[in-house]
Design an enzyme around this catalytic site. Structure first.
Site, PDB file in Angstrom:
ATOM      1  N   ARG A 123      -3.578 -24.737  -3.972  1.00 22.69           N
ATOM      2  CA  ARG A 123      -3.908 -24.545  -2.568  1.00 22.69           C
ATOM      3  C   ARG A 123      -3.097 -23.368  -2.019  1.00 22.69           C
ATOM      4  O   ARG A 123      -1.940 -23.180  -2.405  1.00 22.69           O
ATOM      5  CB  ARG A 123      -3.526 -25.826  -1.819  1.00 22.69           C
ATOM      6  CG  ARG A 123      -3.835 -25.842  -0.329  1.00 22.69           C
ATOM      7  CD  ARG A 123      -5.287 -25.874  -0.069  1.00 22.69           C
ATOM      8  NE  ARG A 123      -5.575 -26.340   1.283  1.00 22.69           N
ATOM      9  CZ  ARG A 123      -6.770 -26.200   1.850  1.00 22.69           C
ATOM     10  NH1 ARG A 123      -7.757 -25.600   1.201  1.00 22.69           N
ATOM     11  NH2 ARG A 123      -6.997 -26.672   3.059  1.00 22.69           N
ATOM     12  N   THR A 398     -16.662 -22.776   0.451  1.00 21.37           N
ATOM     13  CA  THR A 398     -16.109 -23.467  -0.697  1.00 21.37           C
ATOM     14  C   THR A 398     -17.163 -23.582  -1.786  1.00 21.37           C
ATOM     15  O   THR A 398     -18.352 -23.483  -1.511  1.00 21.37           O
ATOM     16  CB  THR A 398     -15.689 -24.882  -0.226  1.00 21.37           C
ATOM     17  OG1 THR A 398     -14.895 -24.718   0.926  1.00 21.37           O
ATOM     18  CG2 THR A 398     -14.962 -25.656  -1.283  1.00 21.37           C
ATOM     19  N   THR A 416     -11.957 -22.598  -2.652  1.00 26.27           N
ATOM     20  CA  THR A 416     -12.469 -22.150  -1.362  1.00 26.27           C
ATOM     21  C   THR A 416     -11.736 -20.942  -0.818  1.00 26.27           C
ATOM     22  O   THR A 416     -10.576 -20.700  -1.167  1.00 26.27           O
ATOM     23  CB  THR A 416     -12.377 -23.300  -0.332  1.00 26.27           C
ATOM     24  OG1 THR A 416     -13.054 -22.922   0.863  1.00 26.27           O
ATOM     25  CG2 THR A 416     -10.944 -23.658   0.012  1.00 26.27           C
ATOM     26  N   ASN A 418     -12.444 -20.989   2.516  1.00 32.02           N
ATOM     27  CA  ASN A 418     -12.698 -21.714   3.761  1.00 32.02           C
ATOM     28  C   ASN A 418     -14.043 -21.316   4.367  1.00 32.02           C
ATOM     29  O   ASN A 418     -15.062 -21.816   3.934  1.00 32.02           O
ATOM     30  CB  ASN A 418     -11.549 -21.571   4.752  1.00 32.02           C
ATOM     31  CG  ASN A 418     -11.544 -22.721   5.764  1.00 32.02           C
ATOM     32  OD1 ASN A 418     -12.235 -23.713   5.567  1.00 32.02           O
ATOM     33  ND2 ASN A 418     -10.789 -22.612   6.828  1.00 32.02           N
ATOM     34  N   ASP A 440      -7.196 -24.615   8.437  1.00 31.06           N
ATOM     35  CA  ASP A 440      -7.129 -26.028   8.030  1.00 31.06           C
ATOM     36  C   ASP A 440      -5.845 -26.704   8.507  1.00 31.06           C
ATOM     37  O   ASP A 440      -5.724 -27.931   8.442  1.00 31.06           O
ATOM     38  CB  ASP A 440      -7.248 -26.165   6.505  1.00 31.06           C
ATOM     39  CG  ASP A 440      -8.701 -26.113   6.037  1.00 31.06           C
ATOM     40  OD1 ASP A 440      -9.602 -26.172   6.887  1.00 31.06           O
ATOM     41  OD2 ASP A 440      -8.925 -26.021   4.816  1.00 31.06           O
ATOM     42  N   SER A 469      -6.269 -30.292   2.969  1.00 30.05           N
ATOM     43  CA  SER A 469      -7.639 -29.997   2.543  1.00 30.05           C
ATOM     44  C   SER A 469      -8.459 -31.275   2.467  1.00 30.05           C
ATOM     45  O   SER A 469      -7.915 -32.374   2.397  1.00 30.05           O
ATOM     46  CB  SER A 469      -7.592 -29.358   1.148  1.00 30.05           C
ATOM     47  OG  SER A 469      -8.887 -29.201   0.623  1.00 30.05           O
ATOM     48  N   GLY A 491     -18.164 -28.263   1.775  1.00 24.20           N
ATOM     49  CA  GLY A 491     -18.687 -28.915   2.976  1.00 24.20           C
ATOM     50  C   GLY A 491     -17.632 -29.277   4.002  1.00 24.20           C
ATOM     51  O   GLY A 491     -17.894 -30.097   4.889  1.00 24.20           O
ATOM     52  N   GLY A 492     -16.435 -28.679   3.891  1.00 24.39           N
ATOM     53  CA  GLY A 492     -15.407 -28.940   4.892  1.00 24.39           C
ATOM     54  C   GLY A 492     -15.116 -30.424   4.994  1.00 24.39           C
ATOM     55  O   GLY A 492     -14.964 -31.120   3.980  1.00 24.39           O
TER      56      GLY A 492
HETATM   57  O1  DON Z   1     -10.003 -27.297   2.136  1.00 19.53           O
HETATM   58  C1  DON Z   1     -10.859 -27.686   2.924  1.00 19.53           C
HETATM   59  O2  DON Z   1     -11.028 -28.857   3.200  1.00 19.53           O
HETATM   60  C2  DON Z   1     -11.773 -26.666   3.570  1.00 19.53           C
HETATM   61  N1  DON Z   1     -11.100 -25.398   3.650  1.00 19.53           N
HETATM   62  C3  DON Z   1     -13.040 -26.585   2.807  1.00 19.53           C
HETATM   63  C4  DON Z   1     -14.011 -25.608   3.417  1.00 19.53           C
HETATM   64  C5  DON Z   1     -15.407 -25.797   2.989  1.00 19.53           C
HETATM   65  O3  DON Z   1     -15.730 -26.689   2.248  1.00 19.53           O
HETATM   66  C6  DON Z   1     -16.391 -24.864   3.568  1.00 19.53           C
HETATM   67  N2  DON Z   1     -17.635 -24.921   2.867  1.00 19.53           N
HETATM   68  N3  DON Z   1     -18.657 -25.383   3.134  1.00 19.53           N
END
Ligand code: DON
Length: 597
Positions: A123, A398, A416, A418, A440, A469, A491-492
């Site tokens: 990370r 990501t 990712t 982000n 984040d 994350s 997918g955040g």
């Molecule tokens: O680490 C995380 O949770 C976020 N930065 C992930 C971002 C993400 O999945 C964006 N994509 N769709």
């Protein structure tokens, strides 16, 4: 476009694995068999509309066919799953610049055929000059500086991660694994996926000169069939091939990153780069209905939050409720609501904030949380506090790929930068698209980030700290300890619910890989108090019933996630499908085909 792809797949002849074992042999969680479930009538990916790719000698599934081919070629050359992961990771940095990266970071979960498990944290980390209030203006309001521009970037972790993984598990020479990325960066023929991504993000890409120079040559997005050349990135990969991790965190590349940061008032220095390390963490493990789930511990919240959710759900007979019935959706949402309330309050970088991991993933705690769920009505989120007392006061983009090799080694990586194209800054002279992972962190407690996550002080910015994350690379072992499922998604905030649902689809509902992937997805993250579902994913009757139970239902415009899963069949074959939502590719080594129509 996605709908027409689903249709095309519907019309394609059905391809099945050669049944080296009879149908009864498939009964290991019936993973190869697939329960008959029927999705809502207008759902885009009806059951039976897609076929998996099946392999005898290894599988690579990513969001991009070129990257999957690179990984599969490493397997063909005798590399193991970790070797293939390194090459795939670097290939994605070239062919999928919106998300694949060396300017970002991620997490790897490994399960080697000899039973060794490992999880690697690469990370991004906050630069040493970062401060808790760096994203607030003078009036204390949150700015957009965590999202765009030089301040948005954490120190990238990907190259250190790949280097560490290779040092511990790799078998082929490092330089051979980096070379495909050098070749691709020297020029690729733009395919539809990349052309679409560059076209639809052209406005964003155009905001920073160096990013525009590379990705909008001649001031326009490249079209399908054009050649996209990333010379500076090719040279960066040459330095990485020759000098390993030092080719990124030292020497010319580090100089270029520092110079770019100085130009744009960013914080990352050569010292920040020199001190960065990828960290092996104890994998997060928990049992789910006789299976063992291996996932990522903090600083990803993915494993812990998913464990709390699934432990709560283990107390219900989901199968008898019926797939996506109001009862099933209800308990899923209530479990997610509670697990995310805890996530948002407690979880953070374990090197900075003590983590209540063991308590959060315990069956006893799940039972306490479950006892607060009413079966006939939603609990409003304001009534669901974090369950472990006062949290500590201090302290879209990501992509995921899954790989299994012939020997049975399995690797799950979610990585990712982000947002799409990260901070939108590309390092001049190095061709590296930088992350905007600083978003984040909690810029201000109680104020939502770009994913609407309302997080607490535990996840405040601090020098050297890693931002929390949601990434959830996961491997599930069957009750006999064999790899059953390798999975993950972007997918955040929705990553955790998507993967909890995939695990439940396979374990509870015995779905095969295509059905589990095709199934409409759900999401609840405590705040905002909204139960989201994919467009046309629930029938009108189910939606009405859930509303009557008090759920604030919200139908998404687009899709949730881009899941890349492999299910290992009882005979050892690998069956996989790239999520049709974005259209990646599963590439088989030793493909097994039997056209039955
Ligand atoms: O680490 C995380 O949770 C976020 N930065 C992930 C971002 C993400 O999945 C964006 N994509 N769709």
């Amino acid at each position: 476009m996605i709908r027409s792809r689903a249709l095309a797949l519907l019309l394609a002849p059905l391809v099945l694995s050669v049944p080296a074992c009879g149908p009864s042999g498939l009964s290991r969680a019936d993973a190869a068999q697939g329960d008959t479930v029927t999705f809502a009538p207008n759902w885009a990916f009806p059951n039976g509309s897609m076929s998996p790719v099946v392999a005898e000698k290894g599988m690579v599934v990513t969001t991009d066919r070129v990257a999957s081919e690179v990984g599969a070629e490493i397997l063909r050359r005798g590399g193991n799953a970790v070797d293939a992961a390194v090459a795939t990771h670097f290939a994605l940095a070239v062919v999928n610049p919106e998300a694949g990266n060396i300017g970002g970071g991620g997490f790897m979960v490994v399960r080697m055929a000899n039973g060794t498990t490992a999880s690697l944290d690469f990370r991004e980390a906050a630069p040493m000059a970062a401060t808790a209030n760096m994203f607030l203006d003078a009036a204390g309001n949150v700015t957009d500086r965590s999202l765009m521009g030089h301040l948005a970037s954490g120190v990238p972790g990907s190259v250190a991660g790949m280097w560490e993984a290779h040092k511990r598990f790799g078998t082929l020479p490092w330089a051979d694994l980096v070379q495909p990325a050098v070749n691709l960066a020297e020029g690729i023929v733009v395919h539809e996926r990349l052309a679409n991504s560059l076209r639809s993000n052209a406005d964003k890409i155009g905001r920073f000169h160096e990013t525009a120079r590379i990705f909008l040559p001649n001031n326009r997005p490249p079209r399908v069939g054009d050649r996209l050349v990333q010379t500076d990135l090719a040279n960066t990969f040459r330095r990485i091939a020759a000098d390993g991790m030092a080719g990124f965190y030292g020497g010319r590349t580090a100089e270029l990153i520092e110079a770019e940061m100085r130009r744009g008032n960013g914080l990352i220095t050569r010292e920040d780069l020199a001190r960065y390390r990828a960290v092996w963490r104890d994998p997060l493990r928990f049992g789910y209905r006789g299976h063992e789930v291996i996932s990522m511990p903090p600083p990803s919240s993915g494993g812990v939050t998913m464990a709390e959710m699934l432990n709560i759900l283990e107390g219900y007979d989901l199968r008898s409720m019926g797939y996506l019935s109001p009862e099933h959706v209800h308990v899923f949402a209530e479990a997610a609501r509670r697990a995310y309330a805890d996530r948002n309050a407690y979880l953070a970088d374990p090197d900075f904030v003590p983590q209540p991991t063991q308590r959060m993933i315990s069956d006893e705690y799940a039972a306490e949380r479950r006892a607060t769920i009413a079966l006939d009505r939603a609990t409003p989120s304001p009534q669901v506090a974090p369950g472990l007392g006062a949290p500590p006061r201090e302290g879209t983009h990501t992509t995921h790929y899954s790989i299994v090799d012939e020997a049975g080694n399995a690797v799950a990586v979610t990585t990712t930068i982000n947002s799409l194209y990260g901070s939108l800054v590309t390092i001049e002279g190095a061709g590296i698209v930088m992350n905007n992972e600083m978003d984040d962190f909690t810029a201000k407690p109680g104020v939502p980030n770009q994913f609407g996550l309302v997080q607490g002080a535990a996840n405040a910015v601090a020098p050297g700290k890693r931002m929390l994350s949601a990434m959830t690379p996961t491997i599930v072992l069957d009750p006999r300890g064999r790899v059953l499922l390798v999975t993950g998604t972007p997918g955040g905030a929705t990553i955790i619910t998507s993967i909890a649902q995939i695990v439940s689809n396979v374990v509870d509902f015995r779905m095969d890989v295509t059905t589990a992937t095709a199934a409409p997805r759900l999401h609840h993250q405590h705040l905002p108090d909204s139960l989201r579902y994919e467009n046309d994913g629930l029938s009108a009757a189910t939606a009405a019933r859930l509303r009557a139970m008090g759920h604030a239902l919200a139908e998404r415009e687009g899709y949730q996630g881009d899941v890349q899963s492999i299910i290992v069949l009882p005979n050892g074959y690998q069956s996989a499908i790239a999520d049709p939502r974005r259209g990646g590719a599963a590439v088989a080594v030793g493909e097994v085909r039997r056209v039955v129509q």
